[in-house]
Design an enzyme around this catalytic site. Structure first.
Site, PDB file in Angstrom:
ATOM      1  N   ASP A 297      58.033  42.593   6.395  1.00 20.25           N
ATOM      2  CA  ASP A 297      57.657  43.438   5.273  1.00 20.25           C
ATOM      3  C   ASP A 297      58.603  44.635   5.145  1.00 20.25           C
ATOM      4  O   ASP A 297      59.185  45.096   6.125  1.00 20.25           O
ATOM      5  CB  ASP A 297      56.224  43.936   5.510  1.00 20.25           C
ATOM      6  CG  ASP A 297      55.690  44.789   4.391  1.00 20.25           C
ATOM      7  OD1 ASP A 297      55.550  44.263   3.274  1.00 20.25           O
ATOM      8  OD2 ASP A 297      55.413  45.980   4.633  1.00 20.25           O
ATOM      9  N   GLU A 331      61.605  40.857   3.341  1.00 15.53           N
ATOM     10  CA  GLU A 331      61.219  41.227   1.984  1.00 15.53           C
ATOM     11  C   GLU A 331      62.115  42.365   1.516  1.00 15.53           C
ATOM     12  O   GLU A 331      62.037  43.482   2.039  1.00 15.53           O
ATOM     13  CB  GLU A 331      59.761  41.669   1.933  1.00 15.53           C
ATOM     14  CG  GLU A 331      59.326  42.095   0.528  1.00 15.53           C
ATOM     15  CD  GLU A 331      58.272  43.191   0.517  1.00 15.53           C
ATOM     16  OE1 GLU A 331      57.557  43.295  -0.498  1.00 15.53           O
ATOM     17  OE2 GLU A 331      58.169  43.944   1.508  1.00 15.53           O
TER      18      GLU A 331
END
Length: 607
Positions: A297, A331
């Site tokens: 993330d 990401e």
């Protein structure tokens, strides 16, 4: 023909028991390229154990985080529920499951009137255990083992950029304070008293340099409330010295890296202790649970030096644990079809792969924004920008929408106000054909296979798969069905489920569609034809794939390999023969597609 083939495949799949005896060595041997990935949030997938709905906590929703009627709170989904639904995912064709973070979270955050819960998993307090709302570490190990037995990999969603919001500032202000006006060498600004003598700044990540960083109060005076003094695990995470403490990010410029992401405590990832600690945390999950990969993330909000240390350590740990094809993808949130921004993270930061936001942007551009198919050609031309080039791009996880930006159907409806459900369904269907036949490792977002349409992004795109009690979910129309989210949506007869299962089976039967080199053939400045050839990685057999992105039928010529002579229909309706060496007539209905296996002329060789 397409629908007949889909129904035929569905009947075949339904008649076979779900496989649950795949050797682990077979799973381990598969490369990252070619997986078909299913992404889900455990809280919104299936509730297998109602006893853990409140996470062992007592009180109202502001204490337990549980309120199944509120879109921003826990709804009850858990790891046992996911394990119970593995057959559903296997029959869909998923070969890997990407699970949103399962770590223990701060149950509720936010000021009065702004409270929401950590149901999504990104507000971690304990990096060593599963959140009690989701179950136990033993439950997670059982999930991994059960998935492996079915030939499916498990990818964990992890965070190294931040923790839950625990640290506070004494003056109650949280506006970002930059390094120029609030340097590490002064307390509270350039005119403040000297602190941290000899500290050379964050560019030098040596232990000797960071030993001189002893006062975290250079920008703000951070403190941890006594009630939360040891809430974070491992315990070293409770010391403010390991955080940037500069205030909230606006996601632009310097503060994109050094600011708090929506108030979350931003880890000082340049600090060698933070690097070593994060490496140990996530190496331990690999060793203990035998997982197959990490989705990382907020990758772009962390300094490159951290990733240059972390990623090799994870790959080495995995190899030592007997996982030679451990997958890591970051990401790097980005809008648009240009791959340059995301590609740099594979070169500078060392990411083996990144989520392919450029692919998402390109498909949205041609199916929702009226752009010509040259956008797709340009995006794929950019594959040379990734470290490893076009071969590395085969492993890039491609997707159409997600839990942050919203569902693809929602995005298209926003792009095309007033579009009918019938046309929207056709456009979304074509997008899935592109997703599952073009290069990359496709990601299906939970609910897309059941026609989910959200009201927007973030919480509005995180509907329950089990029967929902959220009014703003239950009043949504779903594509391809008369059902609503008020009832469970695990219907294998849904047209999108059948479509994805059909295409996933094609990918399994024809390695060219999963791992084969891709060559762009024909495209234009207007909506209409886009075609490619893909090649079997062993035999070199050519596969011809064509799409019509326009709302009218087309009949036109496309380039094809000069050795091609005849075509076999695998999906859609393919022409029987080429028109001439190197050219084939493509006839497609509006939003139609075809997948064809090419047979060469006896006098030529495949190229």
């Amino acid at each position: 023909m397409r629908k007949v083939m889909g129904l035929s495949l569905l009947a075949l799949l339904a008649s076979q028991p779900a496989q649950a005896d795949v050797p682990l060595a077979e799973v381990r041997a598969r490369p990252a390229a070619g997986e078909t990935i299913y992404f889900l949030l455990p809280d919104r997938f299936e509730n297998g154990d109602k006893a853990n709905d409140r996470g062992g906590l007592k009180g109202d929703r502001y204490k337990t985080g549980f309120d199944p009627a509120a879109k921003g709170f826990y709804h009850g989904g858990d790891i046992k529920g996911l394990t119970q639904r593995l057959d559903y995912l296997q029959r869909l064709g998923a070969t890997a499951i990407w699970v949103a973070p399962v770590f223990k979270n701060k149950p509720v955050q936010g000021g009065p009137g702004l409270e929401s819960a950590g149901y999504h998993g990104y507000w971690v307090t304990d990096f060593t255990r599963v959140d009690p709302h989701f179950g136990t570490n033993a439950d997670f190990k059982a999930l991994v083992d059960a998935a492996h037995a079915r030939g499916m990999k498990v990818y964990m969603d992890i965070i190294a950029n931040h923790t839950a919001d625990v640290i506070q500032y004494k003056d109650g202000q949280y506006t970002y304070r930059d390094k120029a006006n609030w340097p590490y060498s002064r307390k509270g600004g350039v005119n403040g008293e000297p602190v941290n003598p000899g500290f050379a700044g964050d560019a030098d990540s040596s232990a000797a340099n960071f030993a001189k960083l002893t006062n975290p109060g250079f920008a703000y005076e951070p403190f941890v409330p006594p009630a939360e003094a040891h809430v974070k695990v491992p315990d070293w995470l409770n010391d403010p010295i390991y955080y940037h403490n500069r205030g909230d990010s606006t996601f632009r410029g310097e503060n994109s890296r050094f600011g708090d992401f929506a108030g979350l405590d931003d880890l000082f990832t340049e600090h060698p202790r933070v690097r070593a600690g994060m490496i140990e945390i996530y190496a331990d999950w690999i060793r203990q649970f035998g997982i197959d990969g990490y989705r990382i993330d907020t990758a772009k909000h962390v300094d490159p030096g951290f990733w240059q240390a972390f990623i090799p350590a994870m790959l080495d740990t995995a190899k030592r644990a007997g996982i030679p094809n451990f997958s890591i993808f970051g990401e790097v949130a980005h809008e648009g079809s240009d791959p340059g921004t995301i590609a740099r993270y594979t070169r500078r930061d060392g990411y083996p792969a990144v989520l392919d936001f450029a692919f998402q942007g390109a498909v949205r551009a041609v199916l929702g924004q009226g752009k010509g198919t040259e956008v797709l050609a340009d995006t794929f031309d950019g594959d040379v920008l990734y470290e490893g080039g076009e071969e590395a791009a085969l492993a890039m996880p491609t997707f159409l929408g997600n839990h942050d930006m919203g569902r693809f159907s929602t995005l298209l409806a926003k792009d095309m106000p007033g579009i009918s459900d019938a046309e929207l369904t056709k456009r979304v269907e074509l997008a899935h054909v592109m997703l599952l036949t073009l290069r990359g490792s496709p990601v299906i977002y939970s609910g897309d296979e059941q026609g989910f349409m959200g009201d927007g992004n973030d919480q509005d795109a995180r509907e329950d798969m089990f029967a929902s009690k959220v009014a703003s979910y239950n009043d949504n129309r779903l594509l391809g069905t008369s059902a609503t989210t008020a009832t469970a949506n695990f219907d294998p007869a849904h047209p999108f489920y059948r479509l994805i299962a059909t295409l996933a089976q094609l990918r399994k039967a024809h390695p060219a569609l999963a791992r084969g080199r891709q060559v762009t053939r024909t495209y234009s400045e207007a909506p209409g034809l886009f075609s490619v050839s893909r090649f079997d990685p062993v035999s070199g057999t050519e596969y011809f794939i064509a799409f019509n992105t326009s709302d009218k039928p087309i009949a036109m010529q496309s380039v094809i390999g000069v050795s091609a002579a005849s075509l076999e229909t695998l999906y859609g309706r393919c022409p029987a023969q080429v028109s001439a060496p190197g050219s084939v007539t493509v006839e497609l209905p509006a939003f139609g597609s075809m997948v064809c296996r090419v047979a060469p002329s006896p006098e030529t060789t495949v190229r």
